[in-house]
Scaffold this motif. Sequence first.
Motif, PDB file in Angstrom:
ATOM      1  N   MET A 176     -11.201   1.095 -14.209  1.00 35.11           N
ATOM      2  CA  MET A 176     -11.515   2.055 -13.152  1.00 35.11           C
ATOM      3  C   MET A 176     -12.865   2.731 -13.428  1.00 35.11           C
ATOM      4  SD  MET A 176     -10.316   3.566 -10.389  1.00 35.11           S
ATOM      5  CE  MET A 176      -8.560   3.266 -10.335  1.00 35.11           C
ATOM      6  N   GLU A 177     -13.087   3.102 -14.673  1.00 32.20           N
ATOM      7  CA  GLU A 177     -14.351   3.752 -15.021  1.00 32.20           C
ATOM      8  C   GLU A 177     -15.523   2.762 -14.946  1.00 32.20           C
ATOM      9  OE1 GLU A 177     -13.737   6.514 -14.339  1.00 32.20           O
ATOM     10  OE2 GLU A 177     -13.922   7.850 -16.063  1.00 32.20           O
ATOM     11  N   ARG A 194     -18.077  -1.333  -3.421  1.00 32.38           N
ATOM     12  CA  ARG A 194     -16.981  -0.919  -4.306  1.00 32.38           C
ATOM     13  C   ARG A 194     -16.068  -2.111  -4.613  1.00 32.38           C
ATOM     14  NH1 ARG A 194     -12.606  -0.308  -6.425  1.00 32.38           N
ATOM     15  NH2 ARG A 194     -11.552   1.612  -7.005  1.00 32.38           N
ATOM     16  N   LEU A 217      -1.791   0.224 -18.461  1.00 31.65           N
ATOM     17  CA  LEU A 217      -2.383   1.413 -17.852  1.00 31.65           C
ATOM     18  C   LEU A 217      -3.707   1.812 -18.484  1.00 31.65           C
ATOM     19  CD1 LEU A 217      -2.367   3.755 -15.897  1.00 31.65           C
ATOM     20  CD2 LEU A 217      -0.635   4.887 -17.302  1.00 31.65           C
ATOM     21  N   LEU A 221      -2.380  -4.093  -5.740  1.00 35.48           N
ATOM     22  CA  LEU A 221      -3.548  -3.215  -5.872  1.00 35.48           C
ATOM     23  C   LEU A 221      -3.834  -2.842  -7.316  1.00 35.48           C
ATOM     24  CD1 LEU A 221      -3.080  -0.695  -2.898  1.00 35.48           C
ATOM     25  CD2 LEU A 221      -4.429  -2.799  -2.966  1.00 35.48           C
ATOM     26  N   ARG A 222      -2.872  -3.066  -8.197  1.00 39.29           N
ATOM     27  CA  ARG A 222      -3.002  -2.624  -9.583  1.00 39.29           C
ATOM     28  C   ARG A 222      -4.110  -3.392 -10.314  1.00 39.29           C
ATOM     29  NH1 ARG A 222       2.449  -3.164 -12.889  1.00 39.29           N
ATOM     30  NH2 ARG A 222       1.769  -5.333 -12.954  1.00 39.29           N
ATOM     31  N   LEU A 223      -4.983  -2.685 -10.986  1.00 32.53           N
ATOM     32  CA  LEU A 223      -6.098  -3.343 -11.669  1.00 32.53           C
ATOM     33  C   LEU A 223      -5.626  -4.138 -12.870  1.00 32.53           C
ATOM     34  CD1 LEU A 223      -8.722  -0.439 -11.541  1.00 32.53           C
ATOM     35  CD2 LEU A 223      -8.796  -2.590 -10.252  1.00 32.53           C
ATOM     36  N   GLU A 237      -4.120   2.035  -7.790  1.00 30.65           N
ATOM     37  CA  GLU A 237      -4.844   0.990  -8.521  1.00 30.65           C
ATOM     38  C   GLU A 237      -4.538   1.033 -10.016  1.00 30.65           C
ATOM     39  OE1 GLU A 237      -8.468   0.402  -5.344  1.00 30.65           O
ATOM     40  OE2 GLU A 237      -8.992   1.068  -7.352  1.00 30.65           O
ATOM     41  N   LEU A 238      -4.157   2.197 -10.490  1.00 29.87           N
ATOM     42  CA  LEU A 238      -3.795   2.300 -11.907  1.00 29.87           C
ATOM     43  C   LEU A 238      -2.352   1.877 -12.143  1.00 29.87           C
ATOM     44  CD1 LEU A 238      -5.559   5.639 -12.935  1.00 29.87           C
ATOM     45  CD2 LEU A 238      -6.298   3.293 -13.384  1.00 29.87           C
ATOM     46  N   ARG A 292       0.783  -1.244   0.000  1.00 31.01           N
ATOM     47  CA  ARG A 292       0.000   0.000   0.000  1.00 31.01           C
ATOM     48  C   ARG A 292       0.807   1.283   0.000  1.00 31.01           C
ATOM     49  NH1 ARG A 292      -5.360  -0.210   3.533  1.00 31.01           N
ATOM     50  NH2 ARG A 292      -5.239   1.993   3.019  1.00 31.01           N
ATOM     51  N   ARG A 321     -16.445   2.323 -11.389  1.00 29.29           N
ATOM     52  CA  ARG A 321     -17.168   3.484 -10.872  1.00 29.29           C
ATOM     53  C   ARG A 321     -18.634   3.462 -11.314  1.00 29.29           C
ATOM     54  NH1 ARG A 321     -16.465   8.972  -9.603  1.00 29.29           N
ATOM     55  NH2 ARG A 321     -17.592  10.443 -10.888  1.00 29.29           N
ATOM     56  N   GLU A 337     -15.294  -3.985  -8.177  1.00 27.54           N
ATOM     57  CA  GLU A 337     -13.935  -4.288  -8.646  1.00 27.54           C
ATOM     58  C   GLU A 337     -13.800  -5.779  -8.957  1.00 27.54           C
ATOM     59  OE1 GLU A 337     -10.661  -2.935  -6.098  1.00 27.54           O
ATOM     60  OE2 GLU A 337      -9.469  -4.571  -6.953  1.00 27.54           O
ATOM     61  N   ALA A 345      -6.296  -0.510 -17.335  1.00 24.50           N
ATOM     62  CA  ALA A 345      -6.595  -0.229 -15.929  1.00 24.50           C
ATOM     63  C   ALA A 345      -7.527   0.980 -15.819  1.00 24.50           C
ATOM     64  CB  ALA A 345      -5.300   0.015 -15.149  1.00 24.50           C
ATOM     65  N   MET A 346      -7.302   1.978 -16.651  1.00 21.62           N
ATOM     66  CA  MET A 346      -8.155   3.166 -16.615  1.00 21.62           C
ATOM     67  C   MET A 346      -9.582   2.831 -17.043  1.00 21.62           C
ATOM     68  SD  MET A 346      -5.433   6.057 -17.920  1.00 21.62           S
ATOM     69  CE  MET A 346      -6.546   7.444 -17.947  1.00 21.62           C
ATOM     70  N   GLU A 347      -9.694   2.018 -18.066  1.00 21.79           N
ATOM     71  CA  GLU A 347     -11.037   1.578 -18.485  1.00 21.79           C
ATOM     72  C   GLU A 347     -11.738   0.846 -17.344  1.00 21.79           C
ATOM     73  OE1 GLU A 347      -9.855   0.735 -23.104  1.00 21.79           O
ATOM     74  OE2 GLU A 347     -10.679  -0.960 -21.941  1.00 21.79           O
ATOM     75  N   ILE A 377      -9.226  10.141 -16.871  1.00 26.78           N
ATOM     76  CA  ILE A 377     -10.248   9.909 -15.843  1.00 26.78           C
ATOM     77  C   ILE A 377     -10.387  11.206 -15.060  1.00 26.78           C
ATOM     78  CG2 ILE A 377     -10.569   8.803 -13.599  1.00 26.78           C
ATOM     79  CD1 ILE A 377      -9.471   6.267 -14.737  1.00 26.78           C
ATOM     80  N   MET A 423      -8.369   4.604 -23.620  1.00 25.83           N
ATOM     81  CA  MET A 423      -8.910   5.607 -22.682  1.00 25.83           C
ATOM     82  C   MET A 423      -7.907   6.728 -22.482  1.00 25.83           C
ATOM     83  SD  MET A 423     -10.882   5.419 -19.188  1.00 25.83           S
ATOM     84  CE  MET A 423     -12.256   5.420 -20.309  1.00 25.83           C
TER      85      MET A 423
END
Lengths: 421, 145
Positions: A364-365, A388, A357, A351-353, B31-32, A151, A368, A392, A360-362, B4, B1
């Motif tokens: 994240m959206e 949440r 990158l 923690l990385r999705l 997280e990214l 973390r 959300r 995920e 990961a951004m997609e 954000i 993308m």
Amino acid sequence: MNAGYESIYLDETQCVGCTTCMQRCPTQAIRVRDGKAVIIRDRCVVCGECIHVCPHHAMKAKVDSLDEVLGQHKYTIALPAPSLYGQFPGIHTRAPILEGLCRIGFDQVFEVAEAAEAMSAVIHRELRSGSIPHPIITTACPVILRVVRIRFPSLLPHLLNYRSPMEIAARWSKRLAAEKTGLALEDIGCVFISPCPAKCASAKAPLGTLKAALTGIVSIAEVAPRLSAVIGDLDDHEREAHSGPMGIGWAMSGGQSTAVMEPNHLAASGMENIIRILEALENGKLSNVDLVELNACYPGCVGGALTVENPFIAKARILRLMRHIGPVLPSGGCPTDDMRWEKKPEASHALRLDPDLSRAMEMMEEIRELTGTLRGMDCGACGSPTCRAFAEDVVSGRTELKNCVFLSRAPEGDAPSGKKG
Amino acid sequence: MTAITRTYQVPGNDFARAGEASGHIKRILKELGFSPEMIRRVAITTYEAEINMVIHAGGGTVTATISPQAVAVVFEDHGPGIPDLELAMQAGWSTAPQNIRDLGFGAGMGLPNIQKYSDVFEIKTAVGQGTTLSVTIFAEGKEPI
Ligand SMILES: Nc1ncnc2c1ncn2[C@@H]1O[C@H](COP(=O)(O)OP(=O)(O)O)[C@@H](O)[C@H]1O
Ligand code: SF4
Ligand SMILES: [Mg+2]
């Protein structure tokens, strides 16, 4: 991250899928799948909270058993954690405990507190050498290294890059025993008597050290009752005691700072507290502090998940015992040359999705968006700790949308969707 | 993308919640998978700017725009504004009252550190109208701290 040795495991026969551990896990590393708890290993920091809170005692520490470790080597040394000293009522010195360990089958006792004491002097100098950026964060509690890797990786350079006292004790005592007995190192067992599963994990799969000198780990919970049975008729003469009070103080939060003589310190314990302190450090706060002593357990190792006594009672006993320690003769020859970690720990990507990158951004959206459609009750019925986290898990393909008890109902919210008609 | 965007309303003088917005931004970056060094710089700059809105401006709005190359964050408030910006930028300068200092804020290092750790730093302020602070931190920006 290589979580390595899985020192916490689930006894499936006891688990009823109640979600208590999942809701209480400070790193959200537990899910409930098919009615059973599942640990996400690369997010687990082995703090032992799940062992503490499980009402059905289904979460367990994977430790060696006493009978196992006592039969493995020609000569076996017990390495008691200082927290062991607080487990017994009516004991005013360490003597009955240390003698007792020999009565229950060990050939010799070497106090981990003695290694802690020797390390205190070395760390005292380290604090003044400037080789680690201040505030320096202690790592004797192995949970800290894990939390920082997962973390707070930006704080990795601040970690005190020293082995834990249990490892120093193992190396030191093994060397001394080899000289004394003439036995080969392989014939000497070093068994740590541990307050927690974290120490087990770090011994079996050391993150900051390539090879461990320990050969076994048993829990205080197993040793304490065996000791209780024999210590009643033992006298107070401290034959095996070699540690002064300072090393013993490492069993409590603040004890290490006192032992290394750093007045400008901050000592915090308990997962929630240490995460807050690490957040503050990451934000650049507390820059005027020189030493940050962190322990996953409150109030220090006396609160470890594998101890038996109430942590505050144990603490009071240890403090009393420290006050009454007479002059002791340290063993000498502490291996100060190899006290440091052999390799630098790396940041974990737990923690990385996604490694990519933009993917990961997609995600994240998507998370959300999905979170916005959920009730936000964090009920846990889906098997994820929060809405949440559920979103995920869905987006990451770890669970399915239909596991949400609200979404799986008919739009009116009265009939389950699986119902015929 | 490509980017954000997240917006946070920061309440003024609420010290229990101060740091929530910057905490969220940090979490997203982790997280990214951005580098620890970059996240540290974002953590320091956004936390200090958020705290400034809480203690000096009665709160405000934080807007973060995250792209693969950079994180841009705008802190907009309708507080008292900064009468002498040059003074405010000096290390150690603070108008924080004693009760705020007692809470551990007001060392006067916020603005200087925000400038130090960001790659782009822009501040617009007007007395009686408010302050808008914009910072950008590049993924491949300044040297690690
Ligand atoms: N958003 C703001 N609105 C009004 N005044 C501000 C704002 N941010 C900073 N200031 C002024 O600039 C001074 C210096 O800010 P900073 O360097 O962050 O130090 P500190 O917050 O510790 O006082 C503050 O004391 C305050 O007078
Ligand atoms: S505080 Fe002590 S007992 Fe608790 S996890 Fe850390 S090392 Fe183990
Ligand atoms: Mg400030």
